[in-house]
Write an enzyme that holds these catalytic residues in place. Structure first.
Site, PDB file in Angstrom:
ATOM      1  N   GLU A 144      -0.472   8.854  -1.390  1.00 26.26           N
ATOM      2  CA  GLU A 144       0.132   9.385  -0.177  1.00 26.26           C
ATOM      3  C   GLU A 144       1.398   8.587   0.093  1.00 26.26           C
ATOM      4  O   GLU A 144       1.337   7.380   0.329  1.00 26.26           O
ATOM      5  CB  GLU A 144      -0.837   9.295   1.008  1.00 26.26           C
ATOM      6  CG  GLU A 144      -0.336  10.005   2.258  1.00 26.26           C
ATOM      7  CD  GLU A 144      -1.393  10.038   3.343  1.00 26.26           C
ATOM      8  OE1 GLU A 144      -1.850  11.136   3.683  1.00 26.26           O
ATOM      9  OE2 GLU A 144      -1.769   8.951   3.832  1.00 26.26           O
ATOM     10  N   ALA A 146       4.284   9.654   2.239  1.00 26.89           N
ATOM     11  CA  ALA A 146       4.756   9.674   3.628  1.00 26.89           C
ATOM     12  C   ALA A 146       3.935   8.701   4.457  1.00 26.89           C
ATOM     13  O   ALA A 146       2.712   8.563   4.266  1.00 26.89           O
ATOM     14  CB  ALA A 146       4.661  11.078   4.204  1.00 26.89           C
ATOM     15  N   GLY A 341       4.667   1.031   8.215  1.00 27.41           N
ATOM     16  CA  GLY A 341       4.432   1.049   6.769  1.00 27.41           C
ATOM     17  C   GLY A 341       3.069   1.621   6.479  1.00 27.41           C
ATOM     18  O   GLY A 341       2.300   1.924   7.396  1.00 27.41           O
ATOM     19  N   LYS A 342       2.759   1.781   5.210  1.00 34.94           N
ATOM     20  CA  LYS A 342       1.478   2.393   4.834  1.00 34.94           C
ATOM     21  C   LYS A 342       0.300   1.479   5.131  1.00 34.94           C
ATOM     22  O   LYS A 342      -0.806   1.936   5.364  1.00 34.94           O
ATOM     23  CB  LYS A 342       1.465   2.776   3.351  1.00 34.94           C
ATOM     24  CG  LYS A 342       2.316   3.974   3.009  1.00 34.94           C
ATOM     25  CD  LYS A 342       1.928   5.218   3.798  1.00 34.94           C
ATOM     26  CE  LYS A 342       0.594   5.802   3.409  1.00 34.94           C
ATOM     27  NZ  LYS A 342       0.283   7.033   4.191  1.00 34.94           N
ATOM     28  N   VAL A 343       0.484   0.173   5.059  1.00 35.33           N
ATOM     29  CA  VAL A 343      -0.603  -0.781   5.333  1.00 35.33           C
ATOM     30  C   VAL A 343      -0.175  -1.652   6.495  1.00 35.33           C
ATOM     31  O   VAL A 343       0.858  -2.322   6.429  1.00 35.33           O
ATOM     32  CB  VAL A 343      -0.922  -1.650   4.105  1.00 35.33           C
ATOM     33  CG1 VAL A 343      -2.080  -2.600   4.426  1.00 35.33           C
ATOM     34  CG2 VAL A 343      -1.266  -0.777   2.897  1.00 35.33           C
TER      35      VAL A 343
END
Length: 347
Positions: A144, A146, A341-343
């Site tokens: 993923e 986005a 951010g993603k994490v």
């Protein structure tokens, strides 16, 4: 509104395949999950962000259909206060799309040390959550890109529906297998209602997003998406909490977005709320709720043709599409919201 397709829109469209693959991975493991959960009496969900909203859905499923007391963990009890609790008889379910959020990993390990059995729901089989849990339920959303979670969120909901079956909920696994096709039909529906709602939300500074029961998770997640990608002051509330005072903020400049399954015990209350908001002169938009909710709203988008226990997996999809459209309409990049951010690591 720019015509450039976003990564977020592509990943929204990938959800039927991601859910199908997740079901193929997890449904054959029902017995294994049930064996781990059998000695437990209640469920503790450990999560943050979108995963926390997914956990709300899991908690409602566990309580309304599997007759298990369920609650959301307060990770700071473990990470900041270091309190030791007796968690014998508890199934601790850690949800993390990346499986690498240190606070979630630490809290899951704390739960195990306190006597809980642990399940990790994650999209990464090599992550600490997957490796350290007693049992890992790995979703198959694929990469993923986005930042706003879409397919990782709906595959988490799918995993929680499988967990409910494993906990003994007298539900039909065949209905769960129909979810990918139901979302395909949603995605193939007309775009005009979503475009019209997005157009009306341009220039709005705030909104209230509300649902109740199983749909409450969708209200929370829809509000989070609008905040993340559109920088809208969106409040996700149960309509019961909304009626206890915050409804005063709903006015001509602060619309309400209401979400509901097409059936179930909370639908009539959602319709009544729509009528009350409309009578007060505020714009009201609906997602799902069938003809009853659509008839009480200024504009409405159909929800999935799914039973109430599965409706949240589909109800969030129009909210994701609305977020993506509105972000582009406002000139923002929905794939890369500022400051995210993603994490996300917390302590």
């Amino acid at each position: 509104m720019t015509s450039r397709p976003s990564v977020m829109s592509r990943e929204i469209a990938e959800q039927p395949a991601a859910i199908h693959d997740t079901l193929a991975e997890l449904l054959p493991r029902l017995t294994e999950i049930a064996d781990l959960a059998r000695p437990t009496r209640q469920v503790l969900f450990i999560a943050r962000g979108s995963s926390d909203n997914a956990a709300v859905y899991g908690g409602y499923l566990a309580q309304t259909h599997a007759a298990r007391l369920a609650t959301l963990a307060s990770p700071s009890v473990a990470t900041a206060y270091g309190t030791r609790l007796d968690l014998s008889g508890v199934l601790a379910v850690a949800l993390s799309q990346s499986g690498r959020t240190e606070e979630i990993v630490e809290t899951m390990n704390w739960a195990a040390e306190c006597g809980a059995r642990t399940v990790g729901i994650t999209n990464d089989a090599d992550s600490p959550v997957a490796r350290l849990a007693d049992l890992a339920m790995v979703t198959r959303a694929g990469d993923e890109v986005a930042v706003p979670a879409t397919k990782t969120y709906t595959t988490q909901l799918t995993a929680l529906a499988v967990l409910a079956l494993a906990l003994g909920a007298p539900l039909d696994a065949g209905e769960l297998r129909e979810v990918p096709a139901a979302i395909e039909r949603l995605l193939a529906g007309p775009s005009e209602p979503l475009d019209a709602i997005a157009d009306r939300l341009v220039g709005v500074q705030g909104a209230v997003v509300s649902g109740r029961g199983l749909a409450f998770s969708t209200a929370l997640e829809a509000a989070l998406k609008l905040k993340e990608a559109c920088y809208l002051h969106a409040m996700g509330l149960s309509y019961a909490d909304l009626l206890h005072g915050p409804i005063a903020v709903v006015d001509a400049d602060t619309p309400a977005l209401l979400v509901a399954a097409d059936s179930g015990p909370t639908l009539s209350g959602t319709v009544a709320l729509a009528e009350r908001v409309s009578a007060a002169g505020a714009p009201v938009y609906g997602i799902g709720g069938g003809a009853a909710l659509a008839g009480a709203c200024d504009l409405a988008v159909p929800g999935p043709d799914l039973p109430e226990w599965l409706a949240p997996i589909g109800l969030i999809v129009p909210a994701q599409q609305l977020t993506e459209r509105l972000a582009r309409g406002l000139g923002y990049d929905p794939d890369r919201p500022r400051g995210l951010g993603k994490v996300t690591q917390t302590s």
